[in-house]
Write a protein that holds these residues in place. Sequence first.
Motif, mmCIF file in Angstrom:
data_model
loop_
_atom_site.group_PDB
_atom_site.id
_atom_site.type_symbol
_atom_site.label_atom_id
_atom_site.label_comp_id
_atom_site.label_asym_id
_atom_site.label_seq_id
_atom_site.Cartn_x
_atom_site.Cartn_y
_atom_site.Cartn_z
ATOM 1 N N VAL A 76 24.005 81.195 93.741
ATOM 2 C CA VAL A 76 23.513 82.149 92.741
ATOM 3 C C VAL A 76 23.585 83.585 93.267
ATOM 4 C CG1 VAL A 76 21.532 82.840 91.342
ATOM 5 C CG2 VAL A 76 22.037 80.406 91.679
ATOM 6 N N HIS A 77 23.076 83.812 94.494
ATOM 7 C CA HIS A 77 23.089 85.156 95.069
ATOM 8 C C HIS A 77 24.409 85.512 95.739
ATOM 9 C CE1 HIS A 77 18.769 84.203 94.774
ATOM 10 N NE2 HIS A 77 18.572 85.499 94.683
ATOM 11 N N LEU A 126 9.161 82.641 94.892
ATOM 12 C CA LEU A 126 10.097 81.850 94.092
ATOM 13 C C LEU A 126 10.511 82.574 92.818
ATOM 14 C CD1 LEU A 126 8.488 78.298 94.495
ATOM 15 C CD2 LEU A 126 10.397 79.288 95.742
ATOM 16 N N LEU A 127 9.571 83.293 92.202
ATOM 17 C CA LEU A 127 9.918 84.061 90.994
ATOM 18 C C LEU A 127 10.947 85.145 91.310
ATOM 19 C CD1 LEU A 127 6.413 84.440 89.278
ATOM 20 C CD2 LEU A 127 8.362 83.083 88.464
ATOM 21 N N LEU A 128 10.830 85.741 92.492
ATOM 22 C CA LEU A 128 11.813 86.753 92.895
ATOM 23 C C LEU A 128 13.163 86.114 93.201
ATOM 24 C CD1 LEU A 128 9.610 89.018 95.213
ATOM 25 C CD2 LEU A 128 10.464 89.583 92.937
ATOM 26 N N ALA A 137 15.847 89.053 96.694
ATOM 27 C CA ALA A 137 15.840 87.960 97.672
ATOM 28 C C ALA A 137 15.324 88.455 99.019
ATOM 29 C CB ALA A 137 17.243 87.373 97.824
ATOM 30 N N TYR A 138 15.750 89.647 99.426
ATOM 31 C CA TYR A 138 15.250 90.233 100.677
ATOM 32 C C TYR A 138 13.737 90.470 100.602
ATOM 33 C CZ TYR A 138 19.860 91.070 102.719
ATOM 34 O OH TYR A 138 21.104 90.919 103.290
ATOM 35 N N ILE A 139 13.292 91.013 99.482
ATOM 36 C CA ILE A 139 11.852 91.274 99.307
ATOM 37 C C ILE A 139 11.066 89.966 99.359
ATOM 38 C CG2 ILE A 139 10.097 92.109 97.682
ATOM 39 C CD1 ILE A 139 12.232 94.126 96.667
ATOM 40 N N ALA A 140 11.594 88.933 98.707
ATOM 41 C CA ALA A 140 10.914 87.627 98.690
ATOM 42 C C ALA A 140 10.762 87.066 100.100
ATOM 43 C CB ALA A 140 11.700 86.645 97.813
ATOM 44 N N ILE A 141 11.811 87.148 100.901
ATOM 45 C CA ILE A 141 11.770 86.615 102.272
ATOM 46 C C ILE A 141 10.782 87.404 103.129
ATOM 47 C CG2 ILE A 141 13.113 86.258 104.372
ATOM 48 C CD1 ILE A 141 13.698 84.251 102.137
ATOM 49 N N ILE A 142 10.776 88.729 102.971
ATOM 50 C CA ILE A 142 9.856 89.576 103.755
ATOM 51 C C ILE A 142 8.405 89.257 103.381
ATOM 52 C CG2 ILE A 142 9.075 91.943 104.133
ATOM 53 C CD1 ILE A 142 12.036 92.791 103.734
#
Length: 458
Positions: A76-77, A126-128, A137-142
């Motif tokens: 997806v990404h 997960l929503l991000l 995706a970067y924000i979600a992981i951080i």
Amino acid sequence: MIIIILLIHLIKEYLGKKAQDLDIQVDKELSNNNDDNPMLISHKNSLKSRYLLAYIITRCSMWAEVPYLYYLLMTVHKFSFAEIGFLFLIYTIGALFFGTIIHKLAYKSGRKLFCHIYNFITIIKLLLLIQGVRILAYIAIIIASGFSPRFIKSIFESWFITESERMFQNLQREKERFIKRSLIESHLFDGVFGIIICVVCAFIYEKFGITYPFWISIILSLLSSLVIKILWDENILLRLDEEEGYNRLYGALKELKKLDILCIGLIEGLVIACINIYFFSWTPILKQSTNGEMNVGFIFTIMLLAKMTGFEFYHMLIVNLRFDYYTCIIVFLLLQGLVLFLIYYINTFLSRMIFLSLFNGLFEFYFSLNSKIKSDILVEQYKAIIKILFTIPTNIYIIIIFLHLSFMNCFTLYLISSIISLIAFVIGICLVIYIRISKRNEENNEHEGYNHLMQHDN
């Protein structure tokens, strides 16, 4: 795999009846002692049910998302192998720096509160991720980096242990047996319900697409938070003595000077580094081994079955047959290195899936065995700090490897893991030699002391 688990369970039952394990006898004694206290029995059952319900739902939320995370980032990404490795590196560094701080805050502000926070962080992450936007995706992981799966185990179990200590105020033996049995049950329930949720999500993924298992995980996280809100009481560590904390750290560092503890820590760091490499790269290595589509949910279900098999093997060999711990450790390290090399060397999809599942069972056996060894050799006062110190080499290995990921591929990672296992195997042999020599010296000293006493009496 299910047949193997059933066979192991039957062998365990036979050995347990034949050997009359001491743990069973103690349980019977404690049960007889508590028969006249129905209020305590009621509280025990209530506490265990409340803990297991929240813990298992939270773990199911994790199992629903884990198999699909790499696939989501890849498909997806459209992240490359090296870019996903960089995300993993961000997550590892965040866990290293923020994990300890979050744990400390949880002890000060309340474990129930931080179990809520964990669930809401999972939902936000997960929503991000399902938006398919790279920056999100970067924000979600951080955001999620300080709330690793280890957080589930440590904070949830810490809440349960603290509540148990409140309930068994002057019943030390009863408390220890209750906690031990409840945690074993939680492990078994985690495996069973993890397999069930993986199968359900695999069918949902097959029919509806990659994002739907993440929606299942979001729903389960909301449900877990609701259960915690309604059924749990808050418990807070009332006093955190900073000076005592520094003294414990100093004492823990002194304990690490002991060769057996140092070796166990180095081996644990190397093994967990291999396990992290495995979790990161099992999806791409299987994807590159087949030209067709693969359902990662069903594959991960097989790996969870192998995980349960490893746990059953631990109980059969260590609990029932009383195999030597340290001999089992070095055999495990040798087998792990061999399996990792075979994953690298043999290029068929079926063979790699079998070896990956075997590795999953091996490290579950190792985790159970390593927990037993640490409970025996670590001083209770310094145990928590030493366990944190053990994670430092793991993070160092992972950071070094993933900083150079742009020069590697998933196959090279398994070759490196095989070499790391060989290094751990050598350390394990040194550990066994040291323990054998130490035991022999102790026996000689005891024998000399006995002879000296006899001469003195004569």
